[in-house]
Design a protein around this motif. Structure first.
Motif, PDB file in Angstrom:
ATOM      1  N   GLU A  46      -3.797   7.358   5.294  1.00 36.30           N
ATOM      2  CA  GLU A  46      -4.557   6.511   4.396  1.00 36.30           C
ATOM      3  C   GLU A  46      -4.774   5.160   5.042  1.00 36.30           C
ATOM      4  O   GLU A  46      -3.975   4.710   5.850  1.00 36.30           O
ATOM      5  CB  GLU A  46      -3.781   6.314   3.085  1.00 36.30           C
ATOM      6  CG  GLU A  46      -3.459   7.611   2.375  1.00 36.30           C
ATOM      7  CD  GLU A  46      -2.477   7.401   1.243  1.00 36.30           C
ATOM      8  OE1 GLU A  46      -2.185   6.229   0.916  1.00 36.30           O
ATOM      9  OE2 GLU A  46      -1.975   8.402   0.704  1.00 36.30           O
ATOM     10  N   GLY A  57       0.819  -1.206   0.000  1.00 37.13           N
ATOM     11  CA  GLY A  57       0.000   0.000   0.000  1.00 37.13           C
ATOM     12  C   GLY A  57       0.848   1.249   0.000  1.00 37.13           C
ATOM     13  O   GLY A  57       0.375   2.335  -0.340  1.00 37.13           O
ATOM     14  N   LEU A  64     -10.817  -1.711  -0.124  1.00 34.64           N
ATOM     15  CA  LEU A  64      -9.407  -1.628  -0.483  1.00 34.64           C
ATOM     16  C   LEU A  64      -9.155  -2.404  -1.777  1.00 34.64           C
ATOM     17  O   LEU A  64      -9.772  -3.447  -2.008  1.00 34.64           O
ATOM     18  CB  LEU A  64      -8.540  -2.196   0.642  1.00 34.64           C
ATOM     19  CG  LEU A  64      -8.651  -1.478   1.990  1.00 34.64           C
ATOM     20  CD1 LEU A  64      -7.684  -2.089   2.988  1.00 34.64           C
ATOM     21  CD2 LEU A  64      -8.380   0.017   1.849  1.00 34.64           C
ATOM     22  N   ARG A 119      -4.522   1.320   5.707  1.00 34.67           N
ATOM     23  CA  ARG A 119      -3.459   0.379   5.431  1.00 34.67           C
ATOM     24  C   ARG A 119      -4.042  -1.021   5.361  1.00 34.67           C
ATOM     25  O   ARG A 119      -4.978  -1.343   6.029  1.00 34.67           O
ATOM     26  CB  ARG A 119      -2.391   0.404   6.548  1.00 34.67           C
ATOM     27  CG  ARG A 119      -1.852   1.787   6.829  1.00 34.67           C
ATOM     28  CD  ARG A 119      -1.106   2.357   5.657  1.00 34.67           C
ATOM     29  NE  ARG A 119       0.053   1.553   5.344  1.00 34.67           N
ATOM     30  CZ  ARG A 119       0.549   1.387   4.123  1.00 34.67           C
ATOM     31  NH1 ARG A 119      -0.044   1.931   3.102  1.00 34.67           N
ATOM     32  NH2 ARG A 119       1.610   0.667   3.916  1.00 34.67           N
ATOM     33  N   LYS A 120      -3.405  -1.873   4.587  1.00 32.66           N
ATOM     34  CA  LYS A 120      -3.854  -3.264   4.478  1.00 32.66           C
ATOM     35  C   LYS A 120      -2.722  -4.205   4.806  1.00 32.66           C
ATOM     36  O   LYS A 120      -1.575  -3.834   4.801  1.00 32.66           O
ATOM     37  CB  LYS A 120      -4.374  -3.555   3.083  1.00 32.66           C
ATOM     38  CG  LYS A 120      -3.419  -3.225   1.941  1.00 32.66           C
ATOM     39  CD  LYS A 120      -4.054  -3.489   0.609  1.00 32.66           C
ATOM     40  CE  LYS A 120      -3.178  -3.092  -0.551  1.00 32.66           C
ATOM     41  NZ  LYS A 120      -2.992  -1.684  -0.715  1.00 32.66           N
ATOM     42  N   ALA A 138     -11.759  -1.103   4.818  1.00 36.64           N
ATOM     43  CA  ALA A 138     -11.352  -0.261   5.948  1.00 36.64           C
ATOM     44  C   ALA A 138     -12.605   0.316   6.596  1.00 36.64           C
ATOM     45  O   ALA A 138     -13.520   0.782   5.911  1.00 36.64           O
ATOM     46  CB  ALA A 138     -10.443   0.865   5.474  1.00 36.64           C
ATOM     47  N   VAL A 198      -9.267  -2.622   9.623  1.00 33.92           N
ATOM     48  CA  VAL A 198      -9.509  -3.228   8.315  1.00 33.92           C
ATOM     49  C   VAL A 198     -10.085  -4.619   8.522  1.00 33.92           C
ATOM     50  O   VAL A 198      -9.568  -5.401   9.325  1.00 33.92           O
ATOM     51  CB  VAL A 198      -8.212  -3.302   7.478  1.00 33.92           C
ATOM     52  CG1 VAL A 198      -8.459  -4.025   6.157  1.00 33.92           C
ATOM     53  CG2 VAL A 198      -7.661  -1.903   7.212  1.00 33.92           C
TER      54      VAL A 198
END
Length: 293
Positions: free
Chosen positions: A290, A12, A187, A292-293, A129, A162
């Motif tokens: 932002e 990401g 996402l 996040r994954k 998210a 998430v």
């Protein structure tokens, strides 16, 4: 000025142009890395002519390699000793382990290549998210709504988590979360990362890693899945089970601050972890991070 905690970002954080400041400094390392992956990492990062930079298997190789080169440049400028501790967000574990001397640059690249390929193969999953002041209550809400097959993949901040699950289940869940006040953002991923759906990848990754020998860490490496310091006996376990466990970034940063770590430096493309960590520790001037994954 060097920091006592070095943080490495995960998937990401990729962006076109990343690594531009370090590729020319390490031409031999770049040539050897290109031999391992079978293409030009520099071209991927700087030009992305085939549109592959956001494909998981390519993304992970690129972020790992750029982060490691940036760490080498950082260590040359400040010296290695001031860094007391390293940690990483998901994929960021691997440049952290490189920085701690667990494996060399190229063995790490081989491991990350396998990890990324296995994650690329995971299909039919999705990630969402969940943002807003109620995000901290997401576990309770999942129970109340009876979505027991949805996993929390990331605890990024008290107001940003998430979720990871099969796509049809998230399609059902998202409207119900929005009804009770959550803001949901899908996402752009192909799989349900950091969830039970990665179990086949976990088993295959374990088979890939089990014959390898790793050096004991020369720095403190803090896991973002368990919050514990990783010794040599836990390295394989961490790398394997990280695929199916959540990233507890919020809890990890809070723990590090509580145990006396005062300065945090992000090494790698982007500044998302810097923003997240500043917000967690109470710097209200930080820009919005932002998901996040």
């Amino acid at each position: 000025m060097a920091s006592d905690v070095v943080m490495f970002p995960g998937q990401g954080s990729q962006r076109l142009g990343m690594g531009e400041e370090v590729f020319d400094a390490y031409p031999r390392l770049c040539d050897r890395a290109d031999e391992i992956v079978g293409y030009s990492l520099r071209e991927l990062c700087l030009k992305d002519p085939h549109g592959l930079l956001n494909e998981t298997s390519y993304t992970q190789q690129a972020i790992y390699f750029v982060s490691c080169l940036m760490y080498l440049a950082y260590a040359e400028e400040y010296g290695d000793e001031p860094v007391r501790c390293v940690t990483g967000h998901s994929l960021g574990l691997y440049p952290a382990l490189f920085a701690a001397g667990v494996f060399d640059l190229f063995e790490g690249l081989e491991i990350v290549s396998k990890r990324g390929a296995l994650m690329q193969e995971a299909r039919d999953g999705a990630m969402v998210a969940v943002l807003g002041p109620q995000a901290n209550d997401i576990d309770e809400h999942l129970v109340q709504l009876e979505f027991f097959d949805v996993d929390v993949a990331n605890y990024n901040r008290w107001d940003q988590v998430v979720l990871s699950a099969a796509k049809p289940r998230l399609d059902e869940l998202v409207p119900r979360l929005e009804e009770i006040g959550h803001r949901c953002v899908w996402l752009p991923v192909s799989g349900a990362f950091h969830s039970r759906h990665m179990e086949p990848a976990r088993r295959e990754f374990a088979r890939f890693l089990r014959e390898r020998e790793f050096a004991p860490p020369t720095k403190t490496v803090v896991s973002t899945t368990s919050g514990r310091t990783l010794g040599a006996q836990h390295l394989l376990e961490e790398m394997v089970f990280q695929l199916v466990k959540p990233v507890r970034w919020w809890q990890t940063v809070t723990y590090l601050a509580r145990t006396g770590h005062k300065t945090f430096e992000e090494i790698g493309p982007g500044r998302v972890l810097t923003k997240l960590s500043a917000e967690i520790l109470g710097d209200e001037s930080s820009p919005q991070a932002e998901p996040r994954k």
